[in-house]
Scaffold this motif. Structure first.
Motif, PDB file in Angstrom:
ATOM      1  N   UNK A  55     -49.292 -96.747  32.849  1.00 45.45           N
ATOM      2  CA  UNK A  55     -48.995 -95.123  33.387  1.00 45.45           C
ATOM      3  C   UNK A  55     -50.366 -94.484  33.046  1.00 45.45           C
ATOM      4  N   UNK A  56     -51.197 -94.620  34.341  1.00 45.46           N
ATOM      5  CA  UNK A  56     -52.464 -94.243  34.440  1.00 45.46           C
ATOM      6  C   UNK A  56     -52.594 -92.551  34.457  1.00 45.46           C
ATOM      7  N   UNK A  57     -53.550 -92.044  33.721  1.00 47.75           N
ATOM      8  CA  UNK A  57     -53.785 -90.580  34.136  1.00 47.75           C
ATOM      9  C   UNK A  57     -54.361 -90.238  35.106  1.00 47.75           C
ATOM     10  N   UNK A  58     -53.868 -89.174  36.063  1.00 56.60           N
ATOM     11  CA  UNK A  58     -54.558 -88.712  37.230  1.00 56.60           C
ATOM     12  C   UNK A  58     -55.309 -87.420  36.649  1.00 56.60           C
ATOM     13  N   UNK A  59     -56.504 -87.339  36.542  1.00 58.06           N
ATOM     14  CA  UNK A  59     -57.200 -86.175  36.280  1.00 58.06           C
ATOM     15  C   UNK A  59     -57.167 -84.826  37.213  1.00 58.06           C
ATOM     16  N   UNK A  60     -56.586 -85.379  38.390  1.00 64.74           N
ATOM     17  CA  UNK A  60     -56.592 -84.207  39.354  1.00 64.74           C
ATOM     18  C   UNK A  60     -55.294 -83.594  39.130  1.00 64.74           C
ATOM     19  N   UNK A  61     -54.099 -84.078  38.698  1.00 63.44           N
ATOM     20  CA  UNK A  61     -52.924 -83.204  38.569  1.00 63.44           C
ATOM     21  C   UNK A  61     -52.745 -83.242  37.398  1.00 63.44           C
ATOM     22  N   UNK A  62     -53.297 -83.889  36.343  1.00 65.20           N
ATOM     23  CA  UNK A  62     -53.299 -83.787  34.580  1.00 65.20           C
ATOM     24  C   UNK A  62     -51.753 -84.694  34.630  1.00 65.20           C
ATOM     25  N   UNK A  63     -51.348 -85.437  35.176  1.00 64.89           N
ATOM     26  CA  UNK A  63     -49.921 -86.273  35.107  1.00 64.89           C
ATOM     27  C   UNK A  63     -50.153 -87.563  35.199  1.00 64.89           C
ATOM     28  N   UNK A  64     -49.167 -88.277  34.662  1.00 67.29           N
ATOM     29  CA  UNK A  64     -49.500 -89.795  34.701  1.00 67.29           C
ATOM     30  C   UNK A  64     -48.530 -90.276  35.519  1.00 67.29           C
ATOM     31  N   UNK A  65     -48.905 -91.503  36.475  1.00 65.03           N
ATOM     32  CA  UNK A  65     -48.024 -92.094  37.331  1.00 65.03           C
ATOM     33  C   UNK A  65     -48.198 -93.817  37.145  1.00 65.03           C
ATOM     34  N   UNK A  66     -47.141 -94.325  37.710  1.00 63.82           N
ATOM     35  CA  UNK A  66     -47.021 -95.886  37.718  1.00 63.82           C
ATOM     36  C   UNK A  66     -48.190 -96.106  39.005  1.00 63.82           C
ATOM     37  N   UNK A  67     -48.399 -97.269  39.338  1.00 63.02           N
ATOM     38  CA  UNK A  67     -49.323 -97.890  40.334  1.00 63.02           C
ATOM     39  C   UNK A  67     -48.403 -97.438  41.553  1.00 63.02           C
ATOM     40  N   UNK A  68     -47.253 -97.382  41.352  1.00 57.13           N
ATOM     41  CA  UNK A  68     -46.284 -96.960  42.715  1.00 57.13           C
ATOM     42  C   UNK A  68     -46.236 -95.556  42.938  1.00 57.13           C
ATOM     43  N   UNK A  69     -46.961 -94.867  42.210  1.00 60.20           N
ATOM     44  CA  UNK A  69     -46.879 -93.267  42.182  1.00 60.20           C
ATOM     45  C   UNK A  69     -45.474 -92.790  41.644  1.00 60.20           C
ATOM     46  N   UNK A  70     -44.893 -93.304  40.759  1.00 60.29           N
ATOM     47  CA  UNK A  70     -43.950 -92.663  40.115  1.00 60.29           C
ATOM     48  C   UNK A  70     -44.233 -91.797  38.878  1.00 60.29           C
ATOM     49  N   UNK A  71     -43.796 -90.438  38.658  1.00 58.19           N
ATOM     50  CA  UNK A  71     -44.228 -89.999  37.549  1.00 58.19           C
ATOM     51  C   UNK A  71     -43.809 -90.468  36.279  1.00 58.19           C
ATOM     52  N   UNK A  72     -44.459 -90.424  35.219  1.00 58.70           N
ATOM     53  CA  UNK A  72     -44.320 -90.805  33.852  1.00 58.70           C
ATOM     54  C   UNK A  72     -44.507 -90.044  32.733  1.00 58.70           C
ATOM     55  N   UNK A  73     -43.231 -90.062  31.776  1.00 58.59           N
ATOM     56  CA  UNK A  73     -43.384 -89.405  30.602  1.00 58.59           C
ATOM     57  C   UNK A  73     -43.731 -90.497  29.780  1.00 58.59           C
TER      58      UNK A  73
END
Length: 138
Positions: free
Chosen positions: A42-60
């Motif tokens: 569930x990598x953190x994306x510094x541009x959006x401030x969100x976490x996503x799976x490798x497939x781009x699915x948002x993660x809580x």
């Protein structure tokens, strides 16, 4: 196949202390995954401030805050806890109703309780259904 989950954000009731960037604030339940904790999956994306799976699915990454057990709901198209069919075995209904109601939005709770009552009454018409449901919710 899960029911239509609508387009309403999952956490709108103010009762769940989710993070300000939680996908549950903008997406309906089932449209994001829930992980036990932050990991490389569930990598953190510094541009959006969100976490996503490798497939781009948002993660809580806070299942206890969002009110959903950890699962790959969006990635694997899994049903939400209250969408899982109730067990036929009355001994398993208590666990099912507790898990379903813990995660369920208020507008589906009556249906979960009705299903549980039907199963319990069918298994033993003399059963004190209210007592069993109280045990499940205590």
């Amino acid at each position: 196949m899960p029911e239509d989950r609508g387009a309403s954000p999952f956490s709108t009731d103010g009762e769940r202390p989710v993070c300000g960037i939680c996908p549950s604030l903008r997406l309906p339940g089932g449209a994001f995954d829930v992980h036990e904790r932050p990991t490389r999956a569930s990598a953190f994306d510094p541009e959006t401030g969100n976490r996503f799976t490798a497939g781009g699915v948002p993660v809580c990454v806070h299942p206890e805050r969002v009110g959903l057990p950890a699962a790959a709901y969006a990635t694997e198209q899994l049903p939400l806890p209250w969408e899982v069919p109730p067990p036929a075995d009355p001994d398993e209904v208590v666990v099912w109703v507790r898990e379903a109601l813990t995660a369920a939005p208020p507008d589906v709770c009556d249906g979960v309780i009705d299903q549980a009552m039907s199963i319990l009454r069918a298994s033993d018409p003399a059963m004190d259904v209210t007592a069993v449901l109280r045990a499940a919710l205590n």
